[in-house]
Scaffold this motif. Sequence first.
Motif, short mmCIF file in Angstrom:
data_model
loop_
_atom_site.label_atom_id
_atom_site.label_comp_id
_atom_site.label_asym_id
_atom_site.label_seq_id
_atom_site.Cartn_x
_atom_site.Cartn_y
_atom_site.Cartn_z
N VAL A 183 -3.34 7.23 3.58
CA VAL A 183 -2.11 7.41 4.37
C VAL A 183 -2.22 6.67 5.69
N ASP A 184 -3.38 6.71 6.33
CA ASP A 184 -3.56 6.00 7.59
C ASP A 184 -3.43 4.50 7.40
N LEU A 185 -3.99 3.99 6.31
CA LEU A 185 -3.90 2.56 6.02
C LEU A 185 -2.45 2.17 5.77
N LEU A 186 -1.74 2.97 5.00
CA LEU A 186 -0.34 2.68 4.71
C LEU A 186 0.50 2.70 5.98
N ASP A 187 0.30 3.70 6.82
CA ASP A 187 1.07 3.78 8.06
C ASP A 187 0.75 2.62 9.00
N SER A 188 -0.51 2.22 9.06
CA SER A 188 -0.85 1.10 9.95
C SER A 188 -0.29 -0.21 9.43
N TYR B 246 15.45 1.80 5.15
CA TYR B 246 14.56 0.74 5.63
C TYR B 246 13.10 1.16 5.55
N HIS B 247 12.83 2.43 5.80
CA HIS B 247 11.45 2.91 5.68
C HIS B 247 10.97 2.81 4.23
N PHE B 248 11.84 3.14 3.28
CA PHE B 248 11.46 3.04 1.87
C PHE B 248 11.26 1.58 1.45
N ILE B 249 12.03 0.68 2.02
CA ILE B 249 11.80 -0.74 1.73
C ILE B 249 10.43 -1.16 2.25
N ASP B 250 10.12 -0.77 3.50
CA ASP B 250 8.79 -1.08 4.05
C ASP B 250 7.69 -0.48 3.19
N LEU B 251 7.89 0.75 2.76
CA LEU B 251 6.90 1.45 1.95
C LEU B 251 6.66 0.73 0.62
N TRP C 207 2.06 -4.90 -2.10
CA TRP C 207 1.01 -5.79 -1.63
C TRP C 207 -0.38 -5.18 -1.86
N LEU C 208 -0.50 -3.86 -1.65
CA LEU C 208 -1.79 -3.21 -1.89
C LEU C 208 -2.17 -3.27 -3.37
N LEU C 209 -1.19 -3.12 -4.26
CA LEU C 209 -1.47 -3.26 -5.70
C LEU C 209 -1.87 -4.70 -6.04
N TYR C 210 -1.19 -5.66 -5.45
CA TYR C 210 -1.53 -7.07 -5.64
C TYR C 210 -2.97 -7.33 -5.18
N LYS C 211 -3.31 -6.79 -4.02
CA LYS C 211 -4.65 -6.97 -3.46
C LYS C 211 -5.71 -6.34 -4.38
N ARG C 212 -5.43 -5.15 -4.90
CA ARG C 212 -6.37 -4.47 -5.78
C ARG C 212 -6.59 -5.25 -7.08
N VAL C 213 -5.52 -5.77 -7.65
CA VAL C 213 -5.64 -6.54 -8.90
C VAL C 213 -6.45 -7.81 -8.67
N LYS C 214 -6.19 -8.50 -7.56
CA LYS C 214 -6.94 -9.72 -7.26
C LYS C 214 -8.43 -9.42 -7.05
N GLU C 215 -8.74 -8.29 -6.41
CA GLU C 215 -10.15 -7.93 -6.21
C GLU C 215 -10.82 -7.57 -7.52
N GLU C 216 -10.11 -6.88 -8.42
CA GLU C 216 -10.70 -6.53 -9.72
C GLU C 216 -10.94 -7.75 -10.58
N GLN C 217 -10.10 -8.76 -10.46
CA GLN C 217 -10.25 -9.98 -11.25
C GLN C 217 -11.16 -11.00 -10.56
N ASN C 218 -11.68 -10.66 -9.39
CA ASN C 218 -12.53 -11.55 -8.60
C ASN C 218 -11.85 -12.89 -8.31
N LEU C 219 -10.57 -12.83 -8.00
CA LEU C 219 -9.80 -14.02 -7.65
C LEU C 219 -9.45 -13.96 -6.17
N PRO C 220 -9.32 -15.11 -5.52
CA PRO C 220 -8.94 -15.09 -4.10
C PRO C 220 -7.46 -14.70 -3.95
#
Length: 115
Positions: A4-9, A29-34, A40-53
């Motif tokens: 939650v802290d990461l998401l809020d920041s 607008y808050h839901f759009i930001d959310l 983006w966090l899901l994109y980041k997780r998938v890229k890390e699992e696939q060991n891709l930049p």
Amino acid sequence: MGGVDLLDSLIGRYKIKMRSRKWYIRLFYHFIDLTVVNSWLLYKRVKEEQNLPMQFELADWRKNIAYSLTKSGDFKNQRGRRSISIETRRASTRALAMHPTRAVRTDGVGHSQIR
């Protein structure tokens, strides 16, 4: 950092700066930001699992989404009159009147007219 802290920041870094007196507009607008940050966090997780930049940071991710949404309905403004499609022409023509067959017309029985 917790979830939650990461998401809020992350939401706080690139928040939509639209002011409104209506509470439901702020919530929208808050839901759009959310959703943008969560995607983006899901994109980041998938890229890390696939060991891709990662190709996009959060700011680039938001710009890419904004560009895609603004260009999704983009069409060229054509000059002149628009042509009428076949479906529109069919809908605009009158329905064919139903006529009785020759045998029914000449059988000598008094038929009432249906309107």
